[in-house]
Design an enzyme around this catalytic site. Structure first.
Site, PDB file in Angstrom:
ATOM      1  N   CYS A  82       5.676   0.194   7.346  1.00 27.90           N
ATOM      2  CA  CYS A  82       5.320   1.335   6.508  1.00 27.90           C
ATOM      3  C   CYS A  82       6.520   1.693   5.637  1.00 27.90           C
ATOM      4  O   CYS A  82       7.651   1.706   6.124  1.00 27.90           O
ATOM      5  CB  CYS A  82       4.928   2.516   7.402  1.00 27.90           C
ATOM      6  N   LEU A  83       6.261   2.002   4.371  1.00 25.49           N
ATOM      7  CA  LEU A  83       7.349   2.361   3.470  1.00 25.49           C
ATOM      8  C   LEU A  83       8.016   3.672   3.891  1.00 25.49           C
ATOM      9  O   LEU A  83       9.169   3.916   3.546  1.00 25.49           O
ATOM     10  CB  LEU A  83       6.841   2.458   2.028  1.00 25.49           C
ATOM     11  N   GLY A 126       0.829  -1.195   0.000  1.00 23.88           N
ATOM     12  CA  GLY A 126       0.000   0.000   0.000  1.00 23.88           C
ATOM     13  C   GLY A 126       0.862   1.244   0.000  1.00 23.88           C
ATOM     14  O   GLY A 126       2.011   1.222   0.456  1.00 23.88           O
ATOM     15  N   HIS A 142      -2.978   7.569   6.632  1.00 23.15           N
ATOM     16  CA  HIS A 142      -1.993   8.493   6.063  1.00 23.15           C
ATOM     17  C   HIS A 142      -2.660   9.761   5.537  1.00 23.15           C
ATOM     18  O   HIS A 142      -2.102  10.857   5.640  1.00 23.15           O
ATOM     19  CB  HIS A 142      -1.225   7.839   4.902  1.00 23.15           C
ATOM     20  N   HIS A 200      -4.767   1.480   7.232  1.00 20.85           N
ATOM     21  CA  HIS A 200      -3.429   2.061   7.386  1.00 20.85           C
ATOM     22  C   HIS A 200      -3.228   3.187   6.376  1.00 20.85           C
ATOM     23  O   HIS A 200      -2.756   4.276   6.728  1.00 20.85           O
ATOM     24  CB  HIS A 200      -2.396   0.939   7.192  1.00 20.85           C
ATOM     25  N   GLU A 201      -3.602   2.942   5.113  1.00 24.39           N
ATOM     26  CA  GLU A 201      -3.393   3.947   4.064  1.00 24.39           C
ATOM     27  C   GLU A 201      -4.325   5.141   4.233  1.00 24.39           C
ATOM     28  O   GLU A 201      -3.910   6.284   4.032  1.00 24.39           O
ATOM     29  CB  GLU A 201      -3.542   3.323   2.669  1.00 24.39           C
ATOM     30  N   GLN A 239       2.846  10.098   1.120  1.00 22.79           N
ATOM     31  CA  GLN A 239       4.145   9.436   1.218  1.00 22.79           C
ATOM     32  C   GLN A 239       5.062   9.763   0.041  1.00 22.79           C
ATOM     33  O   GLN A 239       6.255   9.522   0.106  1.00 22.79           O
ATOM     34  CB  GLN A 239       3.968   7.922   1.324  1.00 22.79           C
TER      35      GLN A 239
END
Length: 172
Positions: A94-95, A45, A140, A136-137, A50
């Site tokens: 997380c990226l 994701g 963000h 989660h996304e 991000q």
């Protein structure tokens, strides 16, 4: 085109994203670039903040089995319209916070509504990893990171590790 992923701590990751009011070709291109960036990372994701864009756009693909075809989803203005009382705990990463993981508890099932890349409204019930990932996304987009669910000491420890990583990368 692959885009650079912003690392925590960064003020852009703590801001609320703006809704998409006009689905332009530029936004569709951004979504395609985000998918490419996510797959390359590799991740399941990615949210527009991000990659430095404060727009309500997320991409995800939680298919992990090699024998299953990918299922990329592009979601403009995603919102959770219903969530189960039943909870699930997953180890999240997380990226924007590489190599850091922690257990986060969230609703096990969610009903999500969004606009697809063609401008059509979609709605789908999700469970398991898909439910965790979409929550989660969407977090963000509201300036919330998975570490915000952790106890302060653990959150500070991860933030210090990330500050060190950013300093190391800046020197390289």
């Amino acid at each position: 085109m692959k885009r650079p992923i912003i690392l925590h701590p960064d003020p852009r990751l703590k801001k609320t994203s703006d809704p998409v009011t006009d689905l332009s070709d530029d936004l569709r291109d951004l979504a395609d670039e985000m998918l490419s960036t996510m797959y390359d990372a590799p991740g399941i994701g990615l949210a527009a903040p991000q990659v430095g864009v404060l727009t309500r756009l997320i991409v995800l693909d939680c298919v992990k089995a090699d024998d299953e075809p990918p299922r990329p989803l592009i979601m403009f203005n995603p919102e959770i319209v219903a969530a189960s009382d039943t909870l699930n705990t997953y180890e999240e990463g997380c990226l924007s916070i590489p190599d850091q993981f922690a257990d986060v508890t969230r609703p096990a099932e969610v009903d999500v509504r969004w606009i697809d890349r063609d401008g059509n409204e979609q709605r789908e019930g999700m469970d398991g990893l898909w439910a965790t990932c979409v929550q989660h996304e969407i977090d963000h987009l509201d300036g919330k990171l998975f570490i915000d669910y952790l106890k302060p000491l653990k959150r500070q420890l991860i933030t210090r590790k990330m500050q060190k990583l950013k300093r190391e990368r800046a020197r390289a």
